[in-house]
Write a protein that holds these residues in place. Structure first.
Motif, PDB file in Angstrom:
ATOM      1  N   UNK A  33      19.820  26.958  20.749  1.00 52.60           N
ATOM      2  CA  UNK A  33      20.765  28.025  20.395  1.00 52.60           C
ATOM      3  C   UNK A  33      22.169  27.435  20.361  1.00 52.60           C
ATOM      4  N   UNK A  34      23.028  28.071  19.606  1.00 46.97           N
ATOM      5  CA  UNK A  34      24.421  27.616  19.498  1.00 46.97           C
ATOM      6  C   UNK A  34      25.346  28.770  19.837  1.00 46.97           C
ATOM      7  N   UNK A  35      26.267  28.515  20.771  1.00 44.44           N
ATOM      8  CA  UNK A  35      27.243  29.526  21.158  1.00 44.44           C
ATOM      9  C   UNK A  35      28.631  28.986  20.868  1.00 44.44           C
ATOM     10  N   UNK A  36      29.457  29.812  20.249  1.00 51.96           N
ATOM     11  CA  UNK A  36      30.808  29.386  19.857  1.00 51.96           C
ATOM     12  C   UNK A  36      31.874  30.099  20.677  1.00 51.96           C
ATOM     13  N   UNK A  37      32.813  29.315  21.164  1.00 50.10           N
ATOM     14  CA  UNK A  37      33.978  29.828  21.889  1.00 50.10           C
ATOM     15  C   UNK A  37      35.138  28.928  21.484  1.00 50.10           C
ATOM     16  N   UNK A 156      28.566  39.947  25.477  1.00 47.66           N
ATOM     17  CA  UNK A 156      29.065  38.596  25.207  1.00 47.66           C
ATOM     18  C   UNK A 156      29.774  38.009  26.423  1.00 47.66           C
ATOM     19  N   UNK A 157      29.352  36.857  26.918  1.00 50.96           N
ATOM     20  CA  UNK A 157      30.084  36.220  28.010  1.00 50.96           C
ATOM     21  C   UNK A 157      31.482  35.813  27.540  1.00 50.96           C
ATOM     22  N   UNK A 158      32.376  35.659  28.503  1.00 47.53           N
ATOM     23  CA  UNK A 158      33.741  35.291  28.130  1.00 47.53           C
ATOM     24  C   UNK A 158      34.247  34.177  29.039  1.00 47.53           C
ATOM     25  N   UNK A 159      35.231  33.461  28.551  1.00 46.89           N
ATOM     26  CA  UNK A 159      35.884  32.410  29.322  1.00 46.89           C
ATOM     27  C   UNK A 159      37.386  32.558  29.101  1.00 46.89           C
ATOM     28  N   UNK A 160      38.115  32.642  30.208  1.00 49.45           N
ATOM     29  CA  UNK A 160      39.575  32.831  30.154  1.00 49.45           C
ATOM     30  C   UNK A 160      39.935  34.054  29.308  1.00 49.45           C
ATOM     31  N   UNK A 161      39.128  35.097  29.433  1.00 49.18           N
ATOM     32  CA  UNK A 161      39.431  36.351  28.751  1.00 49.18           C
ATOM     33  C   UNK A 161      39.024  36.405  27.293  1.00 49.18           C
ATOM     34  N   UNK A 164      32.701  34.967  23.656  1.00 47.43           N
ATOM     35  CA  UNK A 164      32.053  34.073  22.692  1.00 47.43           C
ATOM     36  C   UNK A 164      31.737  34.870  21.430  1.00 47.43           C
ATOM     37  N   UNK A 165      31.471  34.138  20.363  1.00 44.64           N
ATOM     38  CA  UNK A 165      31.133  34.792  19.096  1.00 44.64           C
ATOM     39  C   UNK A 165      29.785  35.493  19.208  1.00 44.64           C
TER      40      UNK A 165
END
Lengths: 180, 270
Positions: A33-37, A156-161, A164-165
């Motif tokens: 799988x590919x996750x984009x942030x 959707x998980x998040x990082x620094x607010x 992810x797409x």
């Protein structure tokens, strides 16, 4: 036994042998799988999928299943958060079901309708392009499933607010062996 | 973060600041007090955090109590499961039991694939543990990022905290910001330390660096306020900072550097 019964028995045996189901076994696989942030591009890879295909009367039913926790992104902390976000402890498998005409095994490109069960949800993907390559007794199948987080009701998980797409394309690379 | 958790964090910070202010009250009598009364050991901060149970009886036990974790473990006789959860699929709007029998009897099933029951059966207790772990680590992440702000300000005010004067506004600002940083730091650390672990997980990736750096900034955040308190006392008496107190600056810089590296290790991809 009389002559009629013996002939009937022979015919029945012949008919049974003629209708033997063809089976396919998944030899090896790479699902990723590919996750984009904006800060991270992540790929999680699993080599632990199991699969089987049973052909009967010109139609083949395939089932592929992979444990959710087998996907490895190289970061154990991220993988645990992935397991939590996808409810992987409660629904430990991602399964794919599809039905294909037996005649398509000899083609190089097919369109498959997939039913995917993941994170406690079921999603249908129509006309997914799959590339087939025959390598001796094996058939290699390569394709990309256009999965999204919203299809499976995953927050959707998040990082620094920044979340992810929504798109999480899943690339499949499978090698199948015909079981004779 | 829920409203009760936010109130807990705020009360902890205010408590630490109030305690710090009381310790550093500059009266003629207190200036002769022993040095040890001005120290803020980490144990006191943690004790202050736990003491909030007196003021607010429910939210700290909910997060920090071992009972909350043990109640969801299979070994406990009192298994607590989210009323909305169940085995495999009943919680969802589209019920989906994994491994249900296909409509075509010829189609393969999960049993045909040779998957073990352990691989196919759901574990709601483990899911609850993962949910709690993620929740606490999200708070840890937010508090860690918030802590960076007063930490940067503390370092910035350190340049004016010296000087010959026995009392300067810069020195007081440095003290106040340092105390706020300490309170937030240990609150953030507490959430990470108390987050439940998942058995059988082998640590891989940047998290190893993040955890390793804690061995530098953790002891540093204990030493820095102690050395700072000694240095403050010396300055207040008109002395030049000397002895062990002279290590306050270098220790603080190393601590801040390790903290920043820890923050970046899990934020950016190297």
């Amino acid at each position: 036994m009389n002559r009629t019964g013996f002939v009937a028995l022979l015919l029945f045996a012949a008919a049974s042998f003629a209708q033997t189901n063809q089976q396919w076994i998944l030899q090896q696989s790479t699902l990723s799988y590919h996750v984009s942030h904006p800060l991270h591009q992540t790929d999680g890879v699993s080599h632990e999928a199991k699969g089987k295909g049973v052909c009967h009367e010109g139609e083949c039913d395939f089932l592929i299943a992979a444990p959710v926790k087998s996907f490895n992104s190289g970061d154990s902390n991220r993988d645990l958060h992935m397991l939590q976000a996808t409810r992987g402890a409660e629904f430990p498998l991602v399964t794919v079901r599809t039905r294909l005409p037996e005649s398509e095994a000899s083609m190089t490109m097919i369109q498959a309708d997939l039913e995917i069960q993941f994170a406690g949800q079921t999603a249908q993907y129509k006309q997914v392009s799959l590339q087939l390559t025959k390598e001796g007794d094996y058939v290699r199948v390569i394709g990309t499933v256009p999965a999204t987080l919203s299809d499976f009701k995953i927050d959707p998980p998040s990082l620094l607010g920044i979340a992810v797409k929504n798109e999480i394309p899943v690339r499949v690379d499978m090698t199948w062996r015909e079981q004779k | 973060m829920t409203a009760s958790e936010g109130v807990q964090v705020l009360i902890s910070t205010v408590f630490v600041l109030a305690f710090t202010s009381f310790s550093f009250a500059q009266t003629p009598e207190s200036s002769a007090a022993p040095h040890s009364s001005n120290a803020i050991p980490a144990a006191l901060v943690l004790r202050a955090l736990r003491a909030n149970r007196v003021f607010n009886g429910n939210s700290f036990p909910e997060l920090f109590s071992d009972a909350a974790v043990e109640s969801s473990s299979p070994a406990s006789g009192n298994v607590s499961i989210d009323p909305g959860a169940s085995t495999q699929g009943q919680r969802d709007p589209q019920p989906n039991a994994q491994g249900q029998a296909p409509s075509n009897p010829q189609a393969p099933s999960l049993e045909d694939l040779g998957l073990s029951p352990e691989q196919t059966k759901g574990n709601p207790q483990l899911q609850a543990r993962l949910d709690r772990r993620t929740h606490m680590l999200k708070i840890h992440q937010r508090l860690g990022l918030i802590t960076a702000i007063p930490m940067i300000a503390t370092v910035a005010t350190s340049f004016g905290a010296g000087g010959r004067a026995t009392s300067t506004s810069d020195r007081w600002a440095h003290l106040a910001l340092g105390s706020m940083t300490t309170g937030l730091y240990f609150t953030a650390a507490a959430f990470a330390i108390r987050a439940p672990g998942i058995a059988g997980t082998k640590r891989r990736g940047p998290i190893r660096v993040h955890r390793a750096l804690a061995w530098i900034h953790g002891p540093g955040m204990i030493l820095t306020p102690i050395l700072g308190a000694i240095a403050f006392d010396q300055k207040s008496k008109g002395e030049k900072v000397h002895g062990i107190a002279s290590a306050h600056g270098p220790v603080a810089i190393v601590t801040a550097g390790a903290f920043g590296a820890a923050l970046l290790s899990v934020s950016l991809k190297f």
